[in-house]
Design a protein around this motif. Structure first.
Motif, PDB file in Angstrom:
ATOM      1  N   GLN A 228       0.829  -1.201   0.000  1.00 18.36           N
ATOM      2  CA  GLN A 228       0.000   0.000   0.000  1.00 18.36           C
ATOM      3  C   GLN A 228       0.868   1.257   0.000  1.00 18.36           C
ATOM      4  O   GLN A 228       0.530   2.263  -0.629  1.00 18.36           O
ATOM      5  CB  GLN A 228      -0.933   0.014   1.207  1.00 18.36           C
ATOM      6  CG  GLN A 228      -1.932   1.170   1.189  1.00 18.36           C
ATOM      7  CD  GLN A 228      -2.815   1.207   2.424  1.00 18.36           C
ATOM      8  OE1 GLN A 228      -2.558   0.486   3.394  1.00 18.36           O
ATOM      9  NE2 GLN A 228      -3.846   2.032   2.403  1.00 18.36           N
ATOM     10  N   LEU A 229       1.995   1.209   0.704  1.00 17.70           N
ATOM     11  CA  LEU A 229       2.930   2.329   0.688  1.00 17.70           C
ATOM     12  C   LEU A 229       3.432   2.590  -0.723  1.00 17.70           C
ATOM     13  O   LEU A 229       3.534   3.749  -1.155  1.00 17.70           O
ATOM     14  CB  LEU A 229       4.102   2.050   1.627  1.00 17.70           C
ATOM     15  CG  LEU A 229       5.242   3.072   1.640  1.00 17.70           C
ATOM     16  CD1 LEU A 229       4.732   4.433   2.087  1.00 17.70           C
ATOM     17  CD2 LEU A 229       6.377   2.593   2.534  1.00 17.70           C
ATOM     18  N   LEU A 230       3.732   1.524  -1.454  1.00 15.70           N
ATOM     19  CA  LEU A 230       4.153   1.673  -2.847  1.00 15.70           C
ATOM     20  C   LEU A 230       3.046   2.306  -3.678  1.00 15.70           C
ATOM     21  O   LEU A 230       3.298   3.179  -4.521  1.00 15.70           O
ATOM     22  CB  LEU A 230       4.539   0.315  -3.424  1.00 15.70           C
ATOM     23  CG  LEU A 230       4.855   0.278  -4.919  1.00 15.70           C
ATOM     24  CD1 LEU A 230       6.088   1.113  -5.234  1.00 15.70           C
ATOM     25  CD2 LEU A 230       5.041  -1.162  -5.397  1.00 15.70           C
ATOM     26  N   GLY A 231       1.801   1.897  -3.438  1.00 17.47           N
ATOM     27  CA  GLY A 231       0.676   2.419  -4.212  1.00 17.47           C
ATOM     28  C   GLY A 231       0.484   3.913  -4.037  1.00 17.47           C
ATOM     29  O   GLY A 231       0.377   4.658  -5.018  1.00 17.47           O
ATOM     30  N   VAL A 232       0.441   4.375  -2.791  1.00 12.21           N
ATOM     31  CA  VAL A 232       0.223   5.808  -2.560  1.00 12.21           C
ATOM     32  C   VAL A 232       1.433   6.626  -2.999  1.00 12.21           C
ATOM     33  O   VAL A 232       1.294   7.775  -3.446  1.00 12.21           O
ATOM     34  CB  VAL A 232      -0.111   6.087  -1.077  1.00 12.21           C
ATOM     35  CG1 VAL A 232      -1.431   5.455  -0.699  1.00 12.21           C
ATOM     36  CG2 VAL A 232       1.003   5.627  -0.148  1.00 12.21           C
ATOM     37  N   THR A 233       2.630   6.040  -2.898  1.00 15.22           N
ATOM     38  CA  THR A 233       3.821   6.764  -3.338  1.00 15.22           C
ATOM     39  C   THR A 233       3.827   6.940  -4.845  1.00 15.22           C
ATOM     40  O   THR A 233       4.148   8.025  -5.353  1.00 15.22           O
ATOM     41  CB  THR A 233       5.093   6.015  -2.893  1.00 15.22           C
ATOM     42  OG1 THR A 233       5.090   5.872  -1.474  1.00 15.22           O
ATOM     43  CG2 THR A 233       6.335   6.770  -3.329  1.00 15.22           C
ATOM     44  N   LEU A 266       8.206   9.689   1.657  1.00 18.33           N
ATOM     45  CA  LEU A 266       9.279  10.371   0.935  1.00 18.33           C
ATOM     46  C   LEU A 266      10.451   9.426   0.663  1.00 18.33           C
ATOM     47  O   LEU A 266      11.085   9.503  -0.394  1.00 18.33           O
ATOM     48  CB  LEU A 266       9.756  11.586   1.743  1.00 18.33           C
ATOM     49  CG  LEU A 266       8.726  12.707   1.917  1.00 18.33           C
ATOM     50  CD1 LEU A 266       9.310  13.833   2.768  1.00 18.33           C
ATOM     51  CD2 LEU A 266       8.261  13.244   0.570  1.00 18.33           C
ATOM     52  N   LYS A 267      10.741   8.543   1.603  1.00 20.93           N
ATOM     53  CA  LYS A 267      11.811   7.569   1.388  1.00 20.93           C
ATOM     54  C   LYS A 267      11.457   6.614   0.260  1.00 20.93           C
ATOM     55  O   LYS A 267      12.288   6.307  -0.607  1.00 20.93           O
ATOM     56  CB  LYS A 267      12.064   6.790   2.677  1.00 20.93           C
ATOM     57  CG  LYS A 267      13.192   5.772   2.558  1.00 20.93           C
ATOM     58  CD  LYS A 267      13.407   5.033   3.883  1.00 20.93           C
ATOM     59  CE  LYS A 267      14.504   3.988   3.738  1.00 20.93           C
ATOM     60  NZ  LYS A 267      14.719   3.244   5.016  1.00 20.93           N
ATOM     61  N   MET A 268      10.206   6.153   0.241  1.00 20.96           N
ATOM     62  CA  MET A 268       9.758   5.265  -0.838  1.00 20.96           C
ATOM     63  C   MET A 268       9.736   5.994  -2.173  1.00 20.96           C
ATOM     64  O   MET A 268      10.023   5.406  -3.225  1.00 20.96           O
ATOM     65  CB  MET A 268       8.369   4.705  -0.505  1.00 20.96           C
ATOM     66  CG  MET A 268       7.782   3.808  -1.601  1.00 20.96           C
ATOM     67  SD  MET A 268       8.768   2.336  -1.954  1.00 20.96           S
ATOM     68  CE  MET A 268       8.405   1.307  -0.514  1.00 20.96           C
ATOM     69  N   GLU A 269       9.409   7.273  -2.155  1.00 16.53           N
ATOM     70  CA  GLU A 269       9.420   8.061  -3.387  1.00 16.53           C
ATOM     71  C   GLU A 269      10.814   8.075  -4.013  1.00 16.53           C
ATOM     72  O   GLU A 269      10.965   7.866  -5.228  1.00 16.53           O
ATOM     73  CB  GLU A 269       8.963   9.488  -3.103  1.00 16.53           C
ATOM     74  CG  GLU A 269       8.943  10.391  -4.330  1.00 16.53           C
ATOM     75  CD  GLU A 269       8.574  11.819  -3.999  1.00 16.53           C
ATOM     76  OE1 GLU A 269       8.130  12.547  -4.902  1.00 16.53           O
ATOM     77  OE2 GLU A 269       8.745  12.216  -2.827  1.00 16.53           O
ATOM     78  N   GLY A 270      11.824   8.297  -3.203  1.00 14.57           N
ATOM     79  CA  GLY A 270      13.183   8.277  -3.721  1.00 14.57           C
ATOM     80  C   GLY A 270      13.576   6.912  -4.242  1.00 14.57           C
ATOM     81  O   GLY A 270      14.260   6.798  -5.273  1.00 14.57           O
ATOM     82  N   GLU A 271      13.125   5.866  -3.571  1.00 12.92           N
ATOM     83  CA  GLU A 271      13.444   4.504  -4.022  1.00 12.92           C
ATOM     84  C   GLU A 271      12.789   4.195  -5.360  1.00 12.92           C
ATOM     85  O   GLU A 271      13.416   3.610  -6.254  1.00 12.92           O
ATOM     86  CB  GLU A 271      12.991   3.502  -2.959  1.00 12.92           C
ATOM     87  CG  GLU A 271      13.374   2.061  -3.268  1.00 12.92           C
ATOM     88  CD  GLU A 271      12.977   1.104  -2.152  1.00 12.92           C
ATOM     89  OE1 GLU A 271      13.045  -0.116  -2.370  1.00 12.92           O
ATOM     90  OE2 GLU A 271      12.592   1.600  -1.064  1.00 12.92           O
ATOM     91  N   VAL A 272      11.532   4.590  -5.508  1.00 17.23           N
ATOM     92  CA  VAL A 272      10.821   4.350  -6.767  1.00 17.23           C
ATOM     93  C   VAL A 272      11.495   5.077  -7.923  1.00 17.23           C
ATOM     94  O   VAL A 272      11.737   4.508  -8.998  1.00 17.23           O
ATOM     95  CB  VAL A 272       9.336   4.780  -6.641  1.00 17.23           C
ATOM     96  CG1 VAL A 272       8.655   4.797  -8.011  1.00 17.23           C
ATOM     97  CG2 VAL A 272       8.590   3.843  -5.706  1.00 17.23           C
ATOM     98  N   LEU A 273      11.811   6.336  -7.720  1.00 19.85           N
ATOM     99  CA  LEU A 273      12.424   7.128  -8.793  1.00 19.85           C
ATOM    100  C   LEU A 273      13.797   6.595  -9.175  1.00 19.85           C
ATOM    101  O   LEU A 273      14.166   6.599 -10.360  1.00 19.85           O
ATOM    102  CB  LEU A 273      12.522   8.591  -8.363  1.00 19.85           C
ATOM    103  CG  LEU A 273      11.191   9.334  -8.201  1.00 19.85           C
ATOM    104  CD1 LEU A 273      11.417  10.723  -7.636  1.00 19.85           C
ATOM    105  CD2 LEU A 273      10.457   9.416  -9.530  1.00 19.85           C
TER     106      LEU A 273
END
Length: 425
Positions: A228-233, A266-273
Motif C-alpha cells: 500500500q505504501l508503494l501504491g500511494v507513493t 518520501l523515502k519510498m518516493e526516492g526509491e521508486v524514482l
C-alpha cells in the motif's frame, strides 16, 4: 504588509510538517476507509468467483506466454536494428527515418523507407478512401491546439516504440515477487481508483500510477506490508507529473489512516524514482485511447459522449487485471474501442479502414485481447473489486457500466484466426 502575508502563506503550504497544513488537509478531505490487509483471505469470502476467474486467467497467460514472448522478442530486435536505434552513421540514418515517417502529407501516414512509385500510389489510394470517410478532416484538421495535428502521427509512431522499451514485465509475479500475488495487486488498484476519485485526479494520473507500480514490481521485490505504501507513493509521483495542483504528501498519509508517516512516503518516493531511473514519460493505454477514440468519433454519426464514457470504463477495468500486462497499451486501447463500438452499434462491424489505418491493428490481431476484455466486463458485476463498475454506473457517466450486449463479440470475427505472430500486441 500584503507581501509578507503572501510569503507566509506560501511557506505554510510548502512546509509539509506544519500542523496547520495537516489540519487543513483533514478538514478539506473526507476520510475514507483505509486499505485492509491485502491478502487472499481478505477477499476470499465474497470474491470466490473472482478468485476462480483469476486462476483461469493465470493459466491462460501461461499457455500463451511462449507464443507472445517470441513475437515480443522479434519486435524488439526489429526496433533495435532500425535506423533510429543504431549509433553509427547517426545523422544519415535519422534523416532517412524522418523521410519515411513524414510520408504522405495529406494523411500524415508514414511510408516505408525506399518506397517506390507503386507504394506511393497505394498510399494515395488509402488517403483518398479516408478522405471519403471524412476521417481525415475531423482528425487532421482539429482546432484543438493540444491535438498537435501537424505532427501527431510522429508522436504516436514514437510512442509505439517507447511502449515496447518501457513496458513492465508480464510475469514478474511468478519470477520475482515472493510475498504478493495478482489478487493483492488487484485489491490495491481497486482502492487507488477510489482514492483518485476522492481527490478528483485526472485519469492520466491513475494510468501512470499503475504503470509505475508494475514497472517497480518488475525490478524490485517488495514485502506485503509495503504494498500500500508503494501504491500511494506511485500516485504521489504520478500526481506531481500530471496534475496542475498535486495533493500534499500528508493527504496521501491521511488517506491510509496515517498507517505510514510522511518520512516513509518520501523515502519510498526516492526509491521508486531511482529504480525507474526517473523515466516517467511513458505512453499508457490512455495515451493511445485518446487518439483512437477521436478517430472512432469522426466515423460515427451517433452521440460521441456515450462512446467516450464506455471506452474509459472498459480501459479502467483492465488496470486491475494482472493478465492484461501481456498486451501492449496500444493493443488494449484499440481493443477497448473495438468492443465499445460493438456494444453500442451491434450488429454493425465495429472495425473499419480508418481505425485500422490509424491504430495499425486489423481485426484479427485484436481478437485475443477483445475476447479477454469482454470476459472481464461480464465478470465485473459479480467481482468484489468493483470500484470501476460502481464509478461508471453513475448517471454522470451515462451509466455505461450497466449496458448490456445481446450478442457475443465473437461473432464480429467471422472466419478469422489469431494473428499474434505478425505483430507484438
Amino acid at each position: 504588509m500584503m507581501k509578507e502575508i503572501k510569503e507566509n502563506s506560501e511557506l505554510a503550504q510548502l512546509d509539509g510538517s506544519n500542523a496547520s497544513a495537516t489540519i487543513t488537509v483533514g478538514v478539506r478531505r473526507k476520510r475514507r476507509a483505509v486499505l485492509k490487509d491485502v491478502t487472499n483471505m481478505s477477499c476470499e469470502s465474497n470474491n470466490s468467483g473472482y478468485l476462480h476467474a483469476s486462476k483461469v486467467q493465470v493459466q491462460q497467460v501461461s499457455q500463451t506466454e511462449s507464443l507472445e514472448d517470441s513475437s515480443i522478442i522479434g519486435m524488439v530486435e526489429s526496433q533495435r536494428s532500425s535506423p533510429a536505434m543504431k549509433s553509427d552513421k547517426k545523422e544519415t540514418k535519422q534523416e532517412n527515418k524522418f523521410q519515411s515517417v513524414i510520408g504522405c502529407r495529406n494523411c500524415a501516414s508514414p511510408l516505408p523507407s525506399g518506397s517506390n512509385e507503386h507504394q506511393m500510389k497505394d498510399e494515395a489510394a488509402v488517403c483518398e478512401k479516408l478522405n471519403h470517410l471524412g476521417t481525415l478532416d475531423a482528425v487532421s484538421n482539429s482546432e484543438d491546439p493540444q491535438a498537435c495535428t501537424l505532427y501527431a502521427h510522429n508522436i504516436y509512431d514514437t510512442n509505439r516504440v517507447i511502449e515496447l522499451d518501457q513496458r513492465p514485465s508480464t510475469n514478474y509475479m511468478e519470477k520475482l515477487q515472493k510475498y504478493i500475488t495478482p489478487i493483492m495487486r488487484g485489491i490495491l488498484i481497486d482502492w487507488l481508483v477510489e482514492v483518485s476519485d476522492e481527490y478528483k485526479l485526472i485519469s492520466d494520473t491513475l494510468y501512470l500510477t499503475v504503470n509505475l507500480i508494475d514497472r517497480f514490481l518488475s525490478q524490485s521485490c517488495i514485502e506485503r506490508h509495503k504494498l500500500q505504501l508503494l501504491g500511494v507513493t506511485c500516485m504521489l509521483v504520478a500526481s506531481k507529473y500530471e496534475e496542475v495542483c498535486a495533493p500534499f504528501v500528508e493527504e496521501f498519509c491521511f488517506i491510509t489512516d496515517n498507517t505510514y508517516a510522511r518520512e516513509e512516503v518520501l523515502k519510498m518516493e526516492g526509491e521508486v524514482l531511482n529504480v525507474l531511473n526517473f523515466q516517467l514519460s511513458v505512453p499508457t493505454t490512455k495515451t493511445f485511447l485518446r487518439r483512437f477514440v477521436q478517430v472512432a468519433q469522426a466515423s460515427c454519426k451517433e452521440s460521441c459522449v456515450e462512446l467516450e464514457h464506455l471506452t474509459n470504463y472498459l480501459a479502467e477495468l483492465t488496470l486491475g487485471e494482472y493478465s492484461f500486462l501481456r498486451f501492449l497499451p496500444s493493443a488494449v486501447a484499440a481493443s477497448v474501442v473495438f468492443l465499445a463500438r460493438w456494444i453500442l452499434h451491434q450488429p454493425n462491424q465495429p472495425w473499419n479502414s480508418a481505425l485500422e489505418h490509424y491504430t495499425n491493428y486489423n481485426a484479427s490481431q485484436l481478437k485475443t485481447p477483445v475476447l479477454a476484455l469482454e470476459d472481464l466486463r461480464l465478470n465485473s458485476t459479480s467481482c468484489g473489486l468493483n470500484a470501476v463498475f460502481q464509478k461508471y454506473r453513475q448517471h454522470k457517466f451515462g451509466s455505461v457500466a450497466t449496458l448490456a450486449s445481446t450478442k457475443s463479440v465473437l461473432s464480429a470475427f467471422p472466419n478469422q484466426t489469431d494473428n499474434l505472430n505478425s505483430r507484438d500486441i
